[in-house]
Design a protein around this motif. Structure first.
Motif, PDB file in Angstrom:
ATOM      1  N   MET A  53       0.836  -1.204   0.000  1.00  0.00           N
ATOM      2  CA  MET A  53       0.000   0.000   0.000  1.00  0.00           C
ATOM      3  C   MET A  53       0.870   1.253   0.000  1.00  0.00           C
ATOM      4  O   MET A  53       1.729   1.414   0.858  1.00  0.00           O
TER       5      MET A  53
ATOM      6  N   ASP B  37     -12.779   1.339   9.839  1.00  0.00           N
ATOM      7  CA  ASP B  37     -11.798   1.838   8.869  1.00  0.00           C
ATOM      8  C   ASP B  37     -10.967   2.892   9.585  1.00  0.00           C
ATOM      9  O   ASP B  37     -11.329   4.048   9.652  1.00  0.00           O
TER      10      ASP B  37
ATOM     11  N   ASP C  45      -4.704   5.440   8.172  1.00  0.00           N
ATOM     12  CA  ASP C  45      -4.096   5.631   6.854  1.00  0.00           C
ATOM     13  C   ASP C  45      -2.970   6.648   7.002  1.00  0.00           C
ATOM     14  O   ASP C  45      -2.782   7.238   8.075  1.00  0.00           O
TER      15      ASP C  45
ATOM     16  N   GLU D 135      -9.397   7.981   0.765  1.00  0.00           N
ATOM     17  CA  GLU D 135      -8.633   7.436   1.903  1.00  0.00           C
ATOM     18  C   GLU D 135      -8.900   8.213   3.189  1.00  0.00           C
ATOM     19  O   GLU D 135      -8.730   7.670   4.283  1.00  0.00           O
TER      20      GLU D 135
ATOM     21  N   HIS E 175     -12.534   6.935   4.157  1.00  0.00           N
ATOM     22  CA  HIS E 175     -12.462   5.538   4.588  1.00  0.00           C
ATOM     23  C   HIS E 175     -11.001   5.065   4.598  1.00  0.00           C
ATOM     24  O   HIS E 175     -10.519   4.503   3.610  1.00  0.00           O
TER      25      HIS E 175
ATOM     26  N   ARG F 228      -7.688   2.926   4.979  1.00  0.00           N
ATOM     27  CA  ARG F 228      -7.602   1.567   4.446  1.00  0.00           C
ATOM     28  C   ARG F 228      -7.184   0.506   5.459  1.00  0.00           C
ATOM     29  O   ARG F 228      -7.434  -0.685   5.259  1.00  0.00           O
TER      30      ARG F 228
END
Length: 362
Positions: free
Chosen positions: A47, A236, A239, A321, A324, A326
Motif C-alpha cells: 500500500m 476503517d 491511513d 482514503e 475511509h 484503508r
C-alpha cells in the motif's frame, strides 16, 4: 503474524528506542514511533501513502508515494535504522540556532542506512485524529484533522529549499527570485512588512514553481479515525498522508485572503520566516533560525507557527482514503506486537482508545 516474545513495533528491527522498555511507550515517543511502523506495515501490504505535492502552478494535488520513497529506504530492510528525535545533517549545514554553541533542532524521524551510516530522510511526524472538533458534526465525507505546525518545521522547510539551491549558480538563481521584493528597513515592524506581504509571498511561491519537479517528503501525517466524537475507533481506522516540502509551503498560504496592510497572521508570518531564512542563506551562506523567529513574532506567540483546523485542512486532504482509511482497527495488533499495548498510558486520545479497547488484541 509471528508471535513476538517481547514488546515491539512492526518493521523496526533497528532503532534508538528499545520497545521492550516501558519508557519508550510514552505519549511523545508513541506519537512518532507508531506512525513509522504504520508506514512499514502498509509497505509490507503493498500500500502506498497519499502524497500531497504541488504542480507547476503551485496547486496542491494528490499522488501516491511508497514506503521506500517516504523513508528513503525499504522500511523492512536490514539496513534501515529508525533514529527518532535526532539531528539531520543534510539540513543542519544551512542554519544555526545559538551563536555560542550552534545547537541544532532535532527532527522527529531520521532514517539512516546502516551499511553507510548516512542519513537518508528527515521527517516531521504528526499523528492526527479524524475527525477533529471542527468537523465531528459534519457528514463522514467532510471529516478532517487539525494539523499543528511548529516553528522548527518551517526551519526544515527552508532548509529543504536551500538544499536544492546549494551550488553557486543555483544560489544566485534563488537570490534573483528573492530580489523581486523591495528593500524593507524594519523587518520586525508590522507597519513596514504587512504592505509588502503579497510581494514576499509571490517571491517565495516563484521559488516553489521553479523547483516543482524536485519536491521531497517533509511531513508524515497518519490519521486515526473514531466514530464521530466517541472514544471508539472506527472499523476503517488508519491511513497515511505525506506532505512534500512544497505542499507544506502551500499550507502556509491558506490565510492569504486575510492579508491587509495593518496585520500579519500566523500563516503569513510563516511565509515571511521562509523568505528571511532563504535571504540570509543566499547572503551569508547560513540563516539564524532562532533570531528570525524571535525578532519577527509580530505580536503573536511563537509556541507554534500555526494550526490548521479540520474545516480548513479538508480542502487539502479530502479523498477516498480520508473518508475511509484503508487499515482496519483489527490490524492494529499486527503493528503493536508482543504486548506493547500494555505499556501504553492513556495520556492522549489514541493511547487511551487503544488501552480501553483490549479486544483489539484478542
Amino acid at each position: 503474524m509471528t508471535k513476538q516474545s517481547k514488546a515491539s513495533l512492526f518493521g523496526q528491527k533497528y532503532s534508538n528506542r528499545d520497545y521492550s522498555k516501558a519508557k519508550y511507550w510514552g505519549k511523545n515517543q508513541f506519537n512518532s514511533s507508531f506512525p513509522a511502523s504504520l508506514v512499514a506495515y502498509m509497505s509490507s501490504k503493498g500500500m502506498d501513502a497519499v502524497y500531497l505535492c504541488t504542480d507547476s502552478n503551485n496547486k496542491v494535488i494528490h499522488s501516491t508515494i511508497s514506503g521506500t520513497d517516504i523513508l528513503g529506504i525499504n522500511p523492512l530492510s536490514d539496513n534501515a535504522y529508525y533514529n527518532f528525535e535526532a539531528g539531520f545533517f543534510p539540513y543542519e549545514q544551512f542554519y544555526y540556532t545559538d551563536t555560542e554553541n550552534d545547537k541544532k533542532e532535532n527532527i522527529d524521524l531520521v532514517m539512516i542506512d546502516r551499511s553507510t551510516n548516512l542519513p537518508l530522510r528527515g521527517l516531521e511526524v504528526k499523528l492526527t485524529a479524524l475527525p477533529d472538533n471542527t468537523t465531528a458534526k459534519r457528514t463522514e465525507d467532510n471529516y478532517s484533522c487539525e494539523i499543528v505546525v511548529r516553528p522548527p518545521t518551517i526551519c526544515f522547510l527552508a532548509c529543504s529549499i536551500c538544499k536544492h539551491y546549494s551550488s553557486a549558480q543555483d544560489k544566485e538563481r534563488l537570490r534573483n527570485m528573492l530580489l523581486t521584493v523591495p528593500k524593507i528597513n524594519h523587518w520586525g515592524d508590522v507597519g513596514d512588512v504587512a504592505p509588502r506581504y503579497a510581494m514576499i509571498r509571490d517571491a517565495v511561491l516563484n521559488v516553489a514553481k521553479d523547483m516543482a519537479d524536485h519536491q521531497t517528503p517533509l511531513i508524515l501525517q497518519p490519521v486515526w479515525k473514531t466514530e464521530g466524537k466517541a472514544a471508539r475507533l472506527a472499523d476503517d481506522c488508519l491511513d497515511v498522508f505525506v506532505w512534500s516540502n512544497l505542499a507544506t509551503l502551500q499550507m502556509c498560504c491558506v490565510d492569504d485572503d486575510a492579508a491587509n496592510n495593518s496585520t500579519i497572521t500566523r500563516f503569513q508570518r510563516a511565509i515571511i520566516w521562509v523568505y528571511l531564512m532563504l535571504w540570509e542563506y543566499v547572503t551569508y551562506g547560513k540563516f539564524d533560525y532562532v533570531k528570525i523567529v524571535k525578532d519577527h513574532s509580530y505580536d503573536t506567540a511563537n509556541d507554534k507557527a500555526f494550526s490548521l483546523p479540520g474545516q480548513r485542512s479538508h480542502q487539502f486532504l479530502t479523498c477516498a482514503e480520508l473518508t475511509h482509511p484503508r487499515i482496519k482497527k483489527s490490524e492494529i495488533k499486527n503493528i503493536i506486537l508482543g504486548g506493547g499495548q500494555n505499556f501504553l498510558s492513556p495520556e492522549r486520545r489514541f493511547d487511551a482508545v487503544i488501552v480501553s479497547s483490549p479486544d483489539l488484541f484478542n
